[in-house]
Write a protein that holds these residues in place. Structure first.
Motif, PDB file in Angstrom:
ATOM      1  N   PRO A 310       0.846  -1.193   0.000  1.00  0.00           N
ATOM      2  CA  PRO A 310       0.000   0.000   0.000  1.00  0.00           C
ATOM      3  C   PRO A 310       0.885   1.249   0.000  1.00  0.00           C
ATOM      4  N   PRO A 311       0.469   2.326  -0.645  1.00  0.00           N
ATOM      5  CA  PRO A 311       1.301   3.534  -0.726  1.00  0.00           C
ATOM      6  C   PRO A 311       1.795   4.036   0.627  1.00  0.00           C
ATOM      7  N   LEU A 312       0.944   3.958   1.653  1.00  0.00           N
ATOM      8  CA  LEU A 312       1.355   4.405   2.990  1.00  0.00           C
ATOM      9  C   LEU A 312       2.536   3.591   3.494  1.00  0.00           C
ATOM     10  N   TYR A 313       2.472   2.290   3.375  1.00  0.00           N
ATOM     11  CA  TYR A 313       3.561   1.426   3.839  1.00  0.00           C
ATOM     12  C   TYR A 313       4.848   1.717   3.063  1.00  0.00           C
ATOM     13  N   ARG A 314       4.711   1.804   1.743  1.00  0.00           N
ATOM     14  CA  ARG A 314       5.891   2.049   0.909  1.00  0.00           C
ATOM     15  C   ARG A 314       6.548   3.378   1.275  1.00  0.00           C
ATOM     16  N   HIS A 315       5.740   4.384   1.475  1.00  0.00           N
ATOM     17  CA  HIS A 315       6.244   5.715   1.841  1.00  0.00           C
ATOM     18  C   HIS A 315       7.044   5.655   3.145  1.00  0.00           C
ATOM     19  N   LEU A 316       6.486   5.002   4.148  1.00  0.00           N
ATOM     20  CA  LEU A 316       7.156   4.936   5.450  1.00  0.00           C
ATOM     21  C   LEU A 316       8.412   4.074   5.393  1.00  0.00           C
ATOM     22  N   MET A 317       8.385   3.005   4.610  1.00  0.00           N
ATOM     23  CA  MET A 317       9.567   2.144   4.512  1.00  0.00           C
ATOM     24  C   MET A 317      10.716   2.862   3.819  1.00  0.00           C
ATOM     25  N   TYR A 318      10.454   3.598   2.764  1.00  0.00           N
ATOM     26  CA  TYR A 318      11.513   4.334   2.077  1.00  0.00           C
ATOM     27  C   TYR A 318      12.091   5.436   2.960  1.00  0.00           C
ATOM     28  N   ARG A 319      11.222   6.039   3.771  1.00  0.00           N
ATOM     29  CA  ARG A 319      11.728   7.093   4.657  1.00  0.00           C
ATOM     30  C   ARG A 319      12.584   6.507   5.774  1.00  0.00           C
ATOM     31  N   ARG A 320      12.146   5.397   6.353  1.00  0.00           N
ATOM     32  CA  ARG A 320      12.878   4.796   7.460  1.00  0.00           C
ATOM     33  C   ARG A 320      14.153   4.108   6.987  1.00  0.00           C
ATOM     34  N   PHE A 321      14.072   3.456   5.827  1.00  0.00           N
ATOM     35  CA  PHE A 321      15.199   2.683   5.306  1.00  0.00           C
ATOM     36  C   PHE A 321      15.549   3.183   3.899  1.00  0.00           C
ATOM     37  N   PRO A 322      16.225   4.312   3.789  1.00  0.00           N
ATOM     38  CA  PRO A 322      16.530   4.891   2.467  1.00  0.00           C
ATOM     39  C   PRO A 322      17.294   3.941   1.560  1.00  0.00           C
ATOM     40  N   VAL A 323      18.040   2.997   2.144  1.00  0.00           N
ATOM     41  CA  VAL A 323      18.810   2.058   1.326  1.00  0.00           C
ATOM     42  C   VAL A 323      17.907   1.238   0.410  1.00  0.00           C
ATOM     43  N   LEU A 324      16.643   1.095   0.763  1.00  0.00           N
ATOM     44  CA  LEU A 324      15.730   0.336  -0.082  1.00  0.00           C
ATOM     45  C   LEU A 324      15.524   1.009  -1.437  1.00  0.00           C
ATOM     46  N   GLU A 325      15.635   2.322  -1.467  1.00  0.00           N
ATOM     47  CA  GLU A 325      15.507   3.050  -2.721  1.00  0.00           C
ATOM     48  C   GLU A 325      16.824   3.154  -3.472  1.00  0.00           C
ATOM     49  N   THR A 326      17.930   3.101  -2.725  1.00  0.00           N
ATOM     50  CA  THR A 326      19.232   3.346  -3.341  1.00  0.00           C
ATOM     51  C   THR A 326      20.001   2.081  -3.673  1.00  0.00           C
ATOM     52  N   ALA A 327      19.591   0.934  -3.117  1.00  0.00           N
ATOM     53  CA  ALA A 327      20.295  -0.314  -3.432  1.00  0.00           C
ATOM     54  C   ALA A 327      20.196  -0.585  -4.925  1.00  0.00           C
ATOM     55  N   PRO A 328      21.281  -1.019  -5.566  1.00  0.00           N
ATOM     56  CA  PRO A 328      21.251  -1.244  -7.011  1.00  0.00           C
ATOM     57  C   PRO A 328      20.295  -2.362  -7.390  1.00  0.00           C
ATOM     58  N   SER A 329      19.610  -2.184  -8.502  1.00  0.00           N
ATOM     59  CA  SER A 329      18.730  -3.236  -8.999  1.00  0.00           C
ATOM     60  C   SER A 329      19.575  -4.344  -9.618  1.00  0.00           C
ATOM     61  N   ALA A 330      18.962  -5.480  -9.897  1.00  0.00           N
ATOM     62  CA  ALA A 330      19.684  -6.599 -10.514  1.00  0.00           C
ATOM     63  C   ALA A 330      20.263  -6.175 -11.866  1.00  0.00           C
ATOM     64  N   LEU A 331      19.503  -5.351 -12.632  1.00  0.00           N
ATOM     65  CA  LEU A 331      19.977  -4.905 -13.935  1.00  0.00           C
ATOM     66  C   LEU A 331      21.186  -4.000 -13.788  1.00  0.00           C
ATOM     67  N   GLU A 332      21.122  -3.082 -12.803  1.00  0.00           N
ATOM     68  CA  GLU A 332      22.246  -2.178 -12.576  1.00  0.00           C
ATOM     69  C   GLU A 332      23.488  -2.948 -12.186  1.00  0.00           C
ATOM     70  N   GLU A 333      23.317  -3.993 -11.358  1.00  0.00           N
ATOM     71  CA  GLU A 333      24.465  -4.793 -10.942  1.00  0.00           C
ATOM     72  C   GLU A 333      25.078  -5.512 -12.146  1.00  0.00           C
ATOM     73  N   THR A 334      24.222  -6.000 -13.068  1.00  0.00           N
ATOM     74  CA  THR A 334      24.721  -6.675 -14.269  1.00  0.00           C
ATOM     75  C   THR A 334      25.484  -5.702 -15.154  1.00  0.00           C
ATOM     76  N   ASP A 335      24.904  -4.496 -15.330  1.00  0.00           N
ATOM     77  CA  ASP A 335      25.559  -3.484 -16.156  1.00  0.00           C
ATOM     78  C   ASP A 335      26.912  -3.093 -15.581  1.00  0.00           C
ATOM     79  N   ALA A 336      26.973  -2.999 -14.252  1.00  0.00           N
ATOM     80  CA  ALA A 336      28.216  -2.580 -13.599  1.00  0.00           C
ATOM     81  C   ALA A 336      29.300  -3.633 -13.764  1.00  0.00           C
ATOM     82  N   ALA A 337      28.878  -4.887 -13.901  1.00  0.00           N
ATOM     83  CA  ALA A 337      29.861  -5.972 -13.988  1.00  0.00           C
ATOM     84  C   ALA A 337      30.405  -6.144 -15.404  1.00  0.00           C
ATOM     85  N   VAL A 338      29.742  -5.543 -16.398  1.00  0.00           N
ATOM     86  CA  VAL A 338      30.177  -5.708 -17.794  1.00  0.00           C
ATOM     87  C   VAL A 338      31.404  -4.860 -18.091  1.00  0.00           C
TER      88      VAL A 338
END
Length: 338
Positions: A310-338
């Motif tokens: 739910p938007p409320l939960y997502r909003h609070l989780m991103y605020r409390r744990f900013p790393v959830l928004e900044t952690a690299p996605s699987a695609l970004e990790e693949t691109d970085a390894a190339v």
């Protein structure tokens, strides 16, 4: 008595009163604080049980962990300390809590292991107008334990079925307004809602009564900053989704089994695996919160799972744990390894 639409309005009102016009200043057991006596307020909508002010950074995962810990009847530190390590300082033996562990007192009270929850539900069914549906928490013997680090702050919870809705009143001997009140009101209104769904009645009002509502001196700067900051970036709603109708305790047991596996590293989940658990959407979202907490600790990507919340939960989780928004996605990790 003051009435508020939800917790955030009551929270800000009482913090402001404690900052501007405390009734007393004292230092019980050496902890300097300022307090008001006999504080009380009513929430018109107990599902508005969250503080979403951006300066507060509410820990939604801990809120659920504590409420489910109560409903499980447990007193061990393993679950609660994983989400709030500071609670260990209240344990006399390093493995369990006594006063803070309301679950055993709710479901196995006293030498006869009385299930107060079942007794209250049956009392209301037998006499819908009863004033006797009370769950006792505080025990007099707590005062006789030398240097007791964990005396229950809550005296009792009362449930009253009036005009078809289940109202609740929490009575507290003392309540920390800056920190404790946020989690206490979350848990007690959650228990109120669980009881209402079990009885198949709507949720009524929630009333909170504290003999001493206090603000500890180390928290004064934080409370002052909270009052000074505007609510820019606040979630558009602080009303939680409603619980499923009926007895939710079997779902609670299943969720806690999954939580233990996540906490101990025995399990990892994605959206498909959560769907496969067969839980109602409400409880699937709670499982997702525990999985996101695991990912935050491991700095793993999370957008795939956060997007189903739910938007409320997502909003609070991103605020409390900013790393959830900044952690690299699987695609970004693949691109970085190339």
């Amino acid at each position: 008595m003051s009435r508020f639409p939800g917790l955030q309005d009551a929270y800000l009102h009482h913090l402001d009163a404690l900052l501007r016009q405390p009734q007393f200043r004292n230092a019980p057991r050496g902890h300097r604080s300022q307090e008001v006596l006999g504080a009380a307020f009513t929430l018109d909508d107990p599902l508005r049980r969250l503080v979403t002010h951006p300066a507060r950074r509410t820990n939604l995962v801990f809120n659920f962990a504590e409420a489910l810990w109560y409903l499980s009847g447990r007193d061990d530190l393993a679950l609660l300390s994983h989400y709030a390590p500071s609670v260990t300082r209240y344990s006399a033996d390093g493995t369990r809590l006594t006063g803070t562990a309301y679950g055993p007192r709710i479901f196995r009270h006293g030498p006869d292991a009385l299930d107060q929850w079942a007794a209250v539900a049956e009392t209301i069914r037998e006499d819908p107008d009863t004033k006797r549906a009370v769950i006792q928490i505080f025990e007099p013997r707590e005062l006789l334990v030398p240097d007791n680090p964990d005396v229950a702050c809550t005296l009792a919870l009362q449930f009253l079925l009036r005009e078809g809705s289940l109202h609740a009143v929490a009575y507290m001997r003392a309540n920390d307004a800056y920190r404790g009140m946020v989690s206490d009101v979350f848990s007690f209104t959650f228990l109120q809602e669980v009881m209402a769904r079990q009885l198949h009645v709507p949720v009524g009002t929630y009333t909170h009564v504290a003999g001493s509502l206090h603000l500890y001196r180390p928290d004064v700067p934080g409370a002052a900053r909270l009052m000074d900051e505007d609510a820019c970036g606040e979630s558009p709603t602080n009303r939680m989704p409603p619980l499923p109708e009926g007895d939710n305790r079997p779902h609670v047991a299943q969720v806690l089994d999954v939580e233990a596996a996540l906490r101990t590293g025995a399990l990892r989940l994605d959206a498909d695996r959560i769907d496969a658990l067969g839980l109602p959407a409400y409880w699937a979202h709670v499982v997702a919160l525990f999985e996101l907490h695991r990912r935050a600790r491991a700095a793993e990507p999370a957008t795939d799972l956060a997007d189903v919340l739910p938007p409320l939960y997502r909003h609070l989780m991103y605020r409390r744990f900013p790393v959830l928004e900044t952690a690299p996605s699987a695609l970004e990790e693949t691109d970085a390894a190339v």
